[in-house]
Design a protein around this motif. Structure first.
Motif, PDB file in Angstrom:
ATOM      1  N   ALA A  58       0.759  -1.583  -0.148  1.00 41.95           N
ATOM      2  CA  ALA A  58       0.494   0.075  -0.454  1.00 41.95           C
ATOM      3  C   ALA A  58       0.969   1.286  -0.700  1.00 41.95           C
ATOM      4  O   ALA A  58       0.524   2.214  -0.646  1.00 41.95           O
ATOM      5  N   VAL A  59       1.795   0.843   1.064  1.00 40.85           N
ATOM      6  CA  VAL A  59       2.871   2.410   0.686  1.00 40.85           C
ATOM      7  C   VAL A  59       3.488   2.992  -0.771  1.00 40.85           C
ATOM      8  O   VAL A  59       3.943   3.543  -0.777  1.00 40.85           O
ATOM      9  N   TYR A  60       3.665   0.945  -1.085  1.00 36.74           N
ATOM     10  CA  TYR A  60       4.448   0.879  -2.370  1.00 36.74           C
ATOM     11  C   TYR A  60       3.247   1.954  -3.725  1.00 36.74           C
ATOM     12  O   TYR A  60       3.825   2.622  -4.306  1.00 36.74           O
ATOM     13  N   VAL A  61       2.463   1.587  -3.657  1.00 36.44           N
ATOM     14  CA  VAL A  61       1.248   2.307  -4.842  1.00 36.44           C
ATOM     15  C   VAL A  61       1.229   3.511  -4.003  1.00 36.44           C
ATOM     16  O   VAL A  61       1.262   4.393  -5.414  1.00 36.44           O
ATOM     17  N   VAL A  62       1.328   4.074  -3.505  1.00 37.47           N
ATOM     18  CA  VAL A  62       1.451   5.570  -3.106  1.00 37.47           C
ATOM     19  C   VAL A  62       3.015   6.386  -3.650  1.00 37.47           C
ATOM     20  O   VAL A  62       3.004   7.376  -4.537  1.00 37.47           O
ATOM     21  N   LEU A  63       3.914   5.506  -3.380  1.00 34.14           N
ATOM     22  CA  LEU A  63       4.840   6.094  -3.494  1.00 34.14           C
ATOM     23  C   LEU A  63       5.568   5.676  -5.088  1.00 34.14           C
ATOM     24  O   LEU A  63       5.883   7.077  -6.220  1.00 34.14           O
ATOM     25  N   ALA A  64       4.941   5.268  -5.919  1.00 33.26           N
ATOM     26  CA  ALA A  64       4.728   5.233  -7.252  1.00 33.26           C
ATOM     27  C   ALA A  64       4.115   5.897  -8.186  1.00 33.26           C
ATOM     28  O   ALA A  64       4.407   6.495  -9.299  1.00 33.26           O
ATOM     29  N   LEU A  65       3.030   5.707  -7.449  1.00 30.14           N
ATOM     30  CA  LEU A  65       2.277   7.306  -8.237  1.00 30.14           C
ATOM     31  C   LEU A  65       3.154   8.694  -8.171  1.00 30.14           C
ATOM     32  O   LEU A  65       2.805   9.498  -8.472  1.00 30.14           O
ATOM     33  N   LEU A  66       3.905   9.219  -6.896  1.00 29.19           N
ATOM     34  CA  LEU A  66       4.324  10.160  -6.504  1.00 29.19           C
ATOM     35  C   LEU A  66       4.925  10.413  -7.672  1.00 29.19           C
ATOM     36  O   LEU A  66       5.614  11.320  -8.007  1.00 29.19           O
ATOM     37  N   PHE A  67       5.711   9.498  -7.576  1.00 28.77           N
ATOM     38  CA  PHE A  67       7.452   9.399  -8.705  1.00 28.77           C
ATOM     39  C   PHE A  67       8.108   8.869  -9.487  1.00 28.77           C
ATOM     40  O   PHE A  67       9.155   9.390 -10.396  1.00 28.77           O
TER      41      PHE A  67
END
Length: 398
Positions: free
Chosen positions: A177-186
């Motif tokens: 779940a944390v990675y999904v946010v990271l991927a969307l941002l960067f």
């Protein structure tokens, strides 16, 4: 090629790091079942073949799923596909909590868990597009280190389970779940990337008509297939043959996977300097030699351990070299489609051996035949890479 064209942009490194993190996490999720198969067996009382099937199902689905996922990445880009697939993988991870008391339920969830194994076909075209041709081997090799998620799973999953039986699945769900946010941002697709307009089936058919697609697939089935097969079955082998505990077996399997992770970028780096077919041939020759050594059932310490570590080095190097060759000879707009097919066949190369090893042990009470089969395949790949694949040059994907 000018110095400007050879330069790697900061955005390329950012995308490489983010993609590698995602690949690592999804591969960890993909391999959640294998390190716990022995724990599941305490209540399910599975046969050797049933246990092999359980750990192999996610491998099969993850492998076949790379074909459409790779083609979809060509069309929609990694910025959409990486967070989408990572987010969807959370569901089967959490479903393992109620499913672990039923063999049928575990098989069904393992089928869904295979989705985590498809991200390889997302990251390769992304990295390939950001890195200049003469540095793609290293770039794709570094991305390939994400298969270290198998090693992380082998080491940490049994330990988290011993602390709390739900903890491995909860931790992985939160991390994804944390990675999904990271991927969307960067995560970003290259602005000038070529977006194919042809239908999915037509693009897959075009990639399938390239002879090199199937040649690379065969080589990757030996190299990466061997890595996946050992990743999912080595804990079972070590527990069955050497009577190790689940924790010790998982730790040693994690060490095997870690060596493959370290040597994969080395294979890519060498392939930027020497023809990738030469690197592939030598690494498969090393694998063949020490598979023969292990076929004679040596003591685990030190001969067996040395044999496994050198096999890991050979398999890791060959995997990096094969995908350096993919990056060299595949048109940019087809990298996702070709990667999907090659990755699928490579993953299937990891699906069959656990079943074969389980069947051989059930019938013969020994694993020697399985290691001899590995040596035969690796030697055949060595000869083919040295004789045929050395004739392939950049820009000639025939």
């Amino acid at each position: 090629m000018s110095a400007a064209e050879e330069r790697v942009s900061p955005a390329a490194y950012v995308n490489l790091v983010v993609a590698t993190v995602g690949f690592t996490l999804t591969f960890w999720a993909w391999n959640l079942v294998a390190p716990l198969a022995g724990e599941f067996d305490k209540t399910l009382h599975m046969s050797s073949f049933a246990q092999s099937l359980l750990v192999a199902v996610p491998v099969l689905v993850g492998s076949l799923g790379r074909v459409p996922v790779g083609a979809l990445t060509d069309r929609y880009g990694a910025r959409l596909m990486f967070p989408l697939v990572s987010g969807l993988t959370i569901l089967p991870v959490l479903l393992l909590i109620p499913a672990r008391s039923s063999y049928g339920a575990l098989l069904a969830v393992g089928f869904l868990l295979g989705l985590g194994g498809t991200t390889f076909a997302i990251g390769v075209p992304l990295v390939n597009s950001w890195f200049p041709p003469r540095k793609r081997g290293l770039g794709v090799g570094v991305f390939g280190m994400g298969m270290g998620g198998v090693a992380l799973s082998g080491y940490f999953t049994p330990r988290l389970w011993k602390h709390d039986e739900n903890l491995p699945f909860t931790v992985m769900a939160v991390a994804l779940a944390v990675y999904v946010v990271l991927a969307l941002l960067f995560l970003r697709d290259r602005p000038d990337r070529v977006v194919p307009t042809a239908p999915l089936a037509e693009r897959l058919a075009a990639a399938g008509r390239l002879r090199v697609t199937w040649e690379l697939s065969a080589l990757y089935a030996i190299g990466f297939g061997g890595i996946v097969a050992f990743g999912v079955y080595l804990p079972t082998y070590l527990k069955t043959w050497y009577q190790l505990s689940a924790t010790d077996a998982g730790t040693k399997a994690a060490g095997f996977a870690l060596v493959t992770v370290v040597f994969r970028p080395l294979g890519g780096w060498l392939s930027d300097r020497v023809h990738p077919a030469v690197v592939t041939a030598w690494s498969l020759a090393l694998t063949a030699l020490f598979a023969i050594v292990q076929a004679f059932d040596p003591e685990l310490s030190p001969v067996g351990t040395i044999a496994f570590l050198l096999m890991a080095a050979g398999l890791g190097t060959s995997s990096g070299a094969v995908f350096a060759l993919v990056a060299q000879v595949t048109p940019v707009a087809r990298v996702g489609s070709v990667t999907g097919i090659v990755g699928a066949v490579g993953g299937l190369g990891g699906f069959v051996p656990p079943l074969v090893m389980g069947a051989i042990y059930s019938a013969k009470g020994s694993y020697s035949i399985g290691f001899m089969l590995l040596s035969d395949l690796a030697l055949a790949g060595c000869v083919y890479a040295a004789v045929r694949m050395r004739s392939i040059r950049t820009g000639t994907p025939s």
